[in-house]
Design a protein around this motif. Structure first.
Motif, short mmCIF file in Angstrom:
data_model
loop_
_atom_site.label_atom_id
_atom_site.label_comp_id
_atom_site.label_asym_id
_atom_site.label_seq_id
_atom_site.Cartn_x
_atom_site.Cartn_y
_atom_site.Cartn_z
N ARG A 45 0.57 -1.25 0.02
CA ARG A 45 0.52 0.27 0.19
C ARG A 45 0.58 1.20 -0.11
O ARG A 45 1.91 0.95 0.55
CB ARG A 45 -0.58 0.04 1.20
N VAL A 46 0.27 2.23 -0.59
CA VAL A 46 0.59 3.13 -0.43
C VAL A 46 1.26 3.94 1.10
O VAL A 46 0.52 3.99 1.20
CB VAL A 46 0.25 5.45 -1.51
N GLY A 47 2.46 4.39 1.40
CA GLY A 47 3.00 5.61 1.78
C GLY A 47 4.02 4.12 3.05
O GLY A 47 3.77 5.14 4.09
N LEU A 48 3.30 2.58 2.88
CA LEU A 48 4.22 2.08 3.79
C LEU A 48 5.56 1.82 3.90
O LEU A 48 6.06 2.26 2.57
CB LEU A 48 3.84 0.38 3.02
N ILE A 49 6.08 1.40 5.20
CA ILE A 49 7.56 1.50 4.97
C ILE A 49 7.78 -0.27 4.39
O ILE A 49 7.62 -1.37 5.72
CB ILE A 49 8.22 1.55 6.38
N ALA A 50 8.46 -1.04 3.58
CA ALA A 50 8.84 -1.77 2.92
C ALA A 50 9.68 -2.69 4.11
O ALA A 50 10.44 -2.57 4.45
CB ALA A 50 9.43 -1.90 1.43
N PRO A 51 9.32 -4.27 4.38
CA PRO A 51 9.99 -4.56 5.59
C PRO A 51 10.58 -5.55 4.42
O PRO A 51 12.31 -5.86 5.39
CB PRO A 51 8.71 -5.47 5.68
N VAL A 52 10.46 -5.79 3.69
CA VAL A 52 11.60 -6.48 2.48
C VAL A 52 12.12 -6.10 1.50
O VAL A 52 11.49 -4.84 0.84
CB VAL A 52 11.11 -7.39 2.30
N ASP A 53 12.68 -6.18 0.66
CA ASP A 53 13.49 -5.75 -0.80
C ASP A 53 11.97 -6.33 -1.72
O ASP A 53 11.46 -7.59 -1.03
CB ASP A 53 14.29 -6.39 -0.97
N VAL A 54 12.01 -5.68 -2.68
CA VAL A 54 10.85 -5.84 -3.23
C VAL A 54 11.71 -5.92 -4.70
O VAL A 54 11.69 -5.07 -5.16
CB VAL A 54 9.99 -5.31 -3.35
N ILE A 55 11.29 -7.62 -5.50
CA ILE A 55 12.40 -7.65 -6.96
C ILE A 55 11.35 -8.46 -7.69
O ILE A 55 10.00 -9.46 -7.60
CB ILE A 55 13.31 -8.30 -6.24
N VAL A 56 10.91 -7.70 -8.69
CA VAL A 56 10.39 -8.08 -9.65
C VAL A 56 11.31 -8.89 -10.91
O VAL A 56 11.83 -8.68 -11.14
CB VAL A 56 9.67 -6.53 -10.87
N PRO A 57 10.62 -10.67 -10.78
CA PRO A 57 11.27 -11.17 -11.63
C PRO A 57 11.33 -11.11 -13.04
O PRO A 57 9.79 -10.36 -13.94
CB PRO A 57 10.59 -12.42 -11.41
N PRO A 58 11.58 -11.88 -13.82
CA PRO A 58 11.72 -11.64 -15.02
C PRO A 58 10.34 -11.78 -15.55
O PRO A 58 10.24 -14.00 -15.09
CB PRO A 58 13.34 -11.75 -15.74
N GLY A 59 9.63 -12.36 -16.75
CA GLY A 59 8.98 -13.48 -16.97
C GLY A 59 7.16 -12.28 -17.72
O GLY A 59 7.89 -11.29 -17.38
N ASN A 60 6.18 -13.46 -18.12
CA ASN A 60 5.42 -12.55 -19.01
C ASN A 60 4.86 -12.45 -18.11
O ASN A 60 4.30 -12.48 -16.92
CB ASN A 60 4.84 -13.22 -19.92
N THR A 61 4.12 -10.55 -18.45
CA THR A 61 3.16 -10.11 -16.85
C THR A 61 2.33 -10.31 -17.01
O THR A 61 0.98 -10.11 -16.30
CB THR A 61 3.69 -8.67 -16.66
N GLY A 62 1.78 -11.43 -18.71
CA GLY A 62 0.06 -11.09 -18.80
C GLY A 62 -0.92 -9.98 -18.86
O GLY A 62 -2.13 -9.65 -19.60
N LEU A 63 0.07 -8.18 -19.16
CA LEU A 63 -0.66 -7.26 -19.34
C LEU A 63 -0.86 -6.36 -21.15
O LEU A 63 0.38 -7.28 -21.95
CB LEU A 63 0.49 -6.00 -18.48
#
Length: 319
Positions: A115-133
């Motif tokens: 959610r917007v404004g939250l402090i990230a407790p961990v690193d967020v990594i977007v993996p490679p691959g098809n998103t379906g978008l």
């Protein structure tokens, strides 16, 4: 219609409940409850039912109850809880094994969106691959500098990208993209912050220690005590064996450097006078060590001779 208790009555009931729990239990886990919902907390209560009880409340009320219990019973051990009651925390009173209770609590973590404004407790990594978008959604990726390509009419991420770093605030673009990808990168639950047991407070890391860890730490402590004792010349159980050995070395050094001698030093003096004794003494040991190797070499040599003889016989038959 039942009459609702007043605010004063609620405080008195809470004080009574907390004091009763402190009388019954000597082990407490202090847990952080940030972003933990009521349904999730209820599931944790059910999972711990039996040996453990969870008590939540305002920090001021908990501190007040702890002080009242100390004044009433004269047991000041629980006062060490007061500095730990900071932030959104709760208490888990238990009679079970602290490690098992901590592991059980950790099972009830649930995924949560970024959610917007939250402090990230961990690193967020977007993996490679098809998103379906569909290709119309590429603007989200461009804003966040995520390399993409169109593959079979959908957007595909080419390389992994660190979208959010631990400790950073979640922005609107990151939140929208993760929502579109259906990713819930964060998980929340009760987190053990401190452990109280019979008046002692320690870090939850202690619960993860194994017997091997304890042996290593104990050995390191003994080594430190021994080193300090030897340096100060103060005898302790850990240092006395080393002190005796060092004293023997000093006495032997004096005997070797002077005419003074004693039974244990005579053999050493003989070796120093005639170094060839070292070679004589070492010869049986070296012979014993090399015997298996010599036997193996002889066996291999014998085998090679037999193979050569067989080869000569075969050549003689068909010449």
């Amino acid at each position: 219609m039942a009459v609702k208790p007043t605010r004063t009555e609620k405080k008195a009931m809470y004080d009574q409940k907390l004091c009763k729990l402190m009388d019954m239990y000597s082990q407490i886990l202090i847990v952080g409850a940030d972003n933990v919902g009521s349904n999730q907390l209820q599931n944790i209560r059910q999972g711990l039912r039996g040996d453990s009880v969870i008590l939540m409340g305002k920090n001021t009320m908990m501190k007040r109850s702890v002080k009242m219990h100390a004044e009433r019973t004269g047991n000041t051990a629980y006062l060490s809880l007061i500095p730990l009651l900071v932030g959104n925390v709760g208490l888990i009173f238990t009679k079970g094994d602290l490690k098992e209770v901590s592991d059980e609590v950790a099972k009830y973590k649930v995924g949560a969106p970024a959610r917007v404004g939250l402090i990230a407790p961990v690193d967020v990594i977007v993996p490679p691959g098809n998103t379906g978008l569909d290709p119309s959604q590429t603007s989200f990726f461009q804003v966040l500098n995520i390399p993409t390509k169109i593959n079979k009419g959908t957007v595909e991420i080419i390389t992994p990208v660190e979208l959010i770093k631990k400790g950073d605030k979640v922005g609107s673009s990151e939140s929208a993209l993760l929502s579109k990808l259906g990713v819930r990168p964060f998980s929340y639950g009760l987190v053990v912050q401190s452990v109280y047991e019979n008046g002692s407070v320690f870090s939850p890391d202690v619960l993860s220690l194994t017997e091997d860890d304890l042996i290593v730490r104990f050995a390191a402590g003994v080594s430190n005590v021994s080193s300090l004792s030897i340096t100060l010349g103060y005898p302790t159980l850990a240092a006395v064996p080393h002190m005796f050995i060092n004293a023997y070395k000093n006495a032997l050094s004096i005997a070797v450097a002077t005419e003074y001698s004693y039974k244990q030093a005579e053999k050493v003096k003989e070796y120093i006078k005639d170094p060839s004794r070292f070679a004589v003494a070492a010869a049986p040991v070296a012979a014993a060590a090399s015997a298996p190797a010599l036997a193996a070499a002889k066996k291999e040599e014998k085998k090679e001779e037999e193979d050569e003889d067989e080869g000569d016989m075969i050549m003689g038959l068909f010449d």
